[in-house]
Design an enzyme around this catalytic site. Structure first.
Site, PDB file in Angstrom:
ATOM      1  CE  LYS A 114     -50.163 -86.240 -91.783  1.00 29.29           C
ATOM      2  NZ  LYS A 114     -50.277 -87.682 -91.595  1.00 29.29           N
ATOM      3  CE  LYS A 196     -57.482 -83.340 -92.084  1.00 31.38           C
ATOM      4  NZ  LYS A 196     -57.045 -84.665 -92.306  1.00 31.38           N
ATOM      5  CE  LYS A 199     -55.629 -89.229 -85.553  1.00 29.51           C
ATOM      6  NZ  LYS A 199     -56.417 -89.984 -86.437  1.00 29.51           N
TER       7      LYS A 199
HETATM    8  P1  TYM Z   1     -56.571 -90.914 -90.389  1.00 25.53           P
HETATM    9  O1  TYM Z   1     -56.259 -91.686 -89.168  1.00 25.53           O
HETATM   10  O2  TYM Z   1     -55.938 -89.603 -90.573  1.00 25.53           O
HETATM   11  O3  TYM Z   1     -58.118 -90.696 -90.524  1.00 25.53           O
HETATM   12  C1  TYM Z   1     -59.014 -91.775 -90.393  1.00 25.53           C
HETATM   13  C2  TYM Z   1     -60.239 -91.549 -91.262  1.00 25.53           C
HETATM   14  O4  TYM Z   1     -60.925 -90.378 -90.837  1.00 25.53           O
HETATM   15  C3  TYM Z   1     -61.206 -89.548 -91.955  1.00 25.53           C
HETATM   16  N1  TYM Z   1     -61.223 -88.142 -91.493  1.00 25.53           N
HETATM   17  C4  TYM Z   1     -62.271 -87.315 -91.647  1.00 25.53           C
HETATM   18  N2  TYM Z   1     -63.471 -87.473 -92.222  1.00 25.53           N
HETATM   19  C5  TYM Z   1     -64.316 -86.411 -92.214  1.00 25.53           C
HETATM   20  N3  TYM Z   1     -64.006 -85.204 -91.646  1.00 25.53           N
HETATM   21  C6  TYM Z   1     -62.797 -85.009 -91.063  1.00 25.53           C
HETATM   22  N4  TYM Z   1     -62.515 -83.827 -90.514  1.00 25.53           N
HETATM   23  C7  TYM Z   1     -61.879 -86.081 -91.051  1.00 25.53           C
HETATM   24  N5  TYM Z   1     -60.610 -86.224 -90.558  1.00 25.53           N
HETATM   25  C8  TYM Z   1     -60.239 -87.493 -90.842  1.00 25.53           C
HETATM   26  C9  TYM Z   1     -60.055 -89.825 -92.916  1.00 25.53           C
HETATM   27  O5  TYM Z   1     -60.391 -89.475 -94.236  1.00 25.53           O
HETATM   28  C10 TYM Z   1     -59.879 -91.314 -92.750  1.00 25.53           C
HETATM   29  O6  TYM Z   1     -60.819 -92.032 -93.552  1.00 25.53           O
HETATM   30  N6  TYM Z   1     -54.237 -92.540 -94.450  1.00 25.53           N
HETATM   31  C11 TYM Z   1     -55.385 -92.859 -93.618  1.00 25.53           C
HETATM   32  C12 TYM Z   1     -55.175 -94.166 -92.898  1.00 25.53           C
HETATM   33  C13 TYM Z   1     -54.937 -95.301 -93.844  1.00 25.53           C
HETATM   34  C14 TYM Z   1     -55.873 -95.853 -94.773  1.00 25.53           C
HETATM   35  C15 TYM Z   1     -55.196 -96.922 -95.405  1.00 25.53           C
HETATM   36  C16 TYM Z   1     -57.179 -95.514 -95.121  1.00 25.53           C
HETATM   37  C17 TYM Z   1     -53.788 -96.052 -93.925  1.00 25.53           C
HETATM   38  N7  TYM Z   1     -53.949 -97.009 -94.865  1.00 25.53           N
HETATM   39  C18 TYM Z   1     -55.834 -97.679 -96.417  1.00 25.53           C
HETATM   40  C19 TYM Z   1     -57.811 -96.274 -96.116  1.00 25.53           C
HETATM   41  C20 TYM Z   1     -57.142 -97.332 -96.739  1.00 25.53           C
HETATM   42  C21 TYM Z   1     -55.569 -91.702 -92.656  1.00 25.53           C
HETATM   43  O7  TYM Z   1     -55.043 -90.671 -92.852  1.00 25.53           O
HETATM   44  O8  TYM Z   1     -56.293 -91.919 -91.587  1.00 25.53           O
END
Ligand code: TYM
Length: 335
Positions: A114, A196, A199
């Site tokens: 990032k 990966k 979005k």
């Molecule tokens: P975020 O919003 O980036 O992603 C949400 C979830 O989607 C999964 N993910 C994927 N899984 C498979 N293939 C992909 N290409 C892919 N892109 C995203 C992410 O692994 C995630 O599970 N930091 C977290 C949000 C968060 C969180 C937490 C998660 C904040 N606090 C506490 C667990 C526990 C995140 O980046 O979400």
């Protein structure tokens, strides 16, 4: 709450979710909510670590609330709430900051990525992101955290922080385990299958948005980068594009890789890509329509979040109270 283990996860309302978010995370949340006490958050405070247009963030927060519900999260069974509505998250992250070291945070792959992608805005929040994430998880005495593979490193840090706190101040936090579904842990980009699906990708053809209609989904899979070999075989090393499409196809149809390979043996990539597009669309189209329907009633979405926050708050403050006491803060006398 019922006597079941606690499962916690969160998703950022940082844009319209992708098929990767759905298959890697949201779909598992719904599947697991019967066997666990599910607590699901909208990680809106995390979203602020990258520049946001306030009105767009607000809209995305409603979009994500509606999407959670459309995917099958049942607010009667699970707790669904916005992170910013429960101030214990920010409070605990402050305490955890005092036992976390800059070296640990600057080593995080996501922070490095990032920082590269947002050179003009490398803020403290971006670096501190995993500590807030640890607070999210540890506040609820969570045992299981379903996430995609990209969050594994953050989960490991949350475990380290929990163990460190427990060692220093006495047993306080449960040490959480990651739940990473093997076949959908990392859904890859349709344009660059060694990255990966994300979005925030500038190339709209690289990802399937949960807002894409059937024609768009089919068009995007038709354009997906593959190879010139024309055989539908799972071989991530040499055929990353086709292997990614096979993983997606199997995830949405429930077929095994062997069954899918047999189904398309002797057929070209054109037929296969069309079948993947149709299968994906048949899963995400009903979710999109339901989500759009729910979005028409923002009062209902506000109510769901409000009830969720009240339930989450009770649990969160129980843990935070313990933490404040353990570290030596004098409890406030209520008069
Ligand atoms: P975020 O919003 O980036 O992603 C949400 C979830 O989607 C999964 N993910 C994927 N899984 C498979 N293939 C992909 N290409 C892919 N892109 C995203 C992410 O692994 C995630 O599970 N930091 C977290 C949000 C968060 C969180 C937490 C998660 C904040 N606090 C506490 C667990 C526990 C995140 O980046 O979400």
């Amino acid at each position: 709450m019922e006597d079941k283990k606690i499962l916690f996860s969160a998703v950022q309302p940082s844009g319209i979710l992708t098929l990767g978010n759905y298959l890697g995370a949201l779909r598992n949340f719904t599947a697991l909510q019967n066997d666990f006490n599910g607590i699901f958050a909208l990680a809106d405070l995390h979203t602020l670590t990258v520049k946001q247009e306030p009105a767009v963030l607000r809209q995305n927060t409603y979009e994500l609330t509606a999407l959670y519900l459309a995917c099958g999260i049942d607010p009667e069974k699970s707790i669904l709430f916005a992170q910013s509505h429960v101030s214990a998250h920010a409070e605990l992250s402050w305490i955890l900051n005092t036992i976390t070291y800059p070296g640990e945070l600057s080593r995080m792959t996501q922070f490095k990525d990032k920082s590269r992608n947002h050179e003009d805005n490398i803020n403290m929040g971006l670096m501190d992101y995993p500590v807030l994430m640890a607070a999210d998880i540890l506040l609820y005495q969570t045992e299981l955290v379903p996430v995609g593979a990209d969050q594994k490193q953050h989960l490991e840090l949350a475990r380290d922080i929990a163990i460190r706190f427990n060692n220093r101040y006495g047993e306080t936090f449960k040490v959480p385990e990651a739940y990473i579904s093997k076949s959908t842990a990392r859904i890859m980009s349709l344009s660059e299958p060694d990255r990966k699906m994300s979005k925030s990708d500038a190339n709209l053809n690289a990802f399937i948005s949960m807002n894409d209609d059937k024609d768009t989904v089919i068009k995007k899979f038709k354009r997906a980068v593959t190879d010139s070999d024309n055989s539908v075989v799972f071989d991530p090393e040499n055929k990353p594009g086709i292997s990614n499409l096979l993983s997606i196809y199997c995830a949405v149809t429930g077929k095994t890789v062997k069954e899918a390979e047999n189904e398309f043996s002797g057929k070209g990539y054109g037929d296969f890509k069309l079948a993947v597009g149709e299968a994906v669309s048949s899963v995400i189209e009903p979710i999109r329509l339901k989500k759009n329907d729910l979005l028409k009633n923002k009062d209902y979405l506000d109510d769901v979040l409000s009830i969720g926050a009240s339930k989450a708050e009770r649990l969160a403050y129980r843990t935070l109270g313990k933490v404040y006491k353990k570290v030596g803060l004098v409890p406030r006398k209520r008069v």
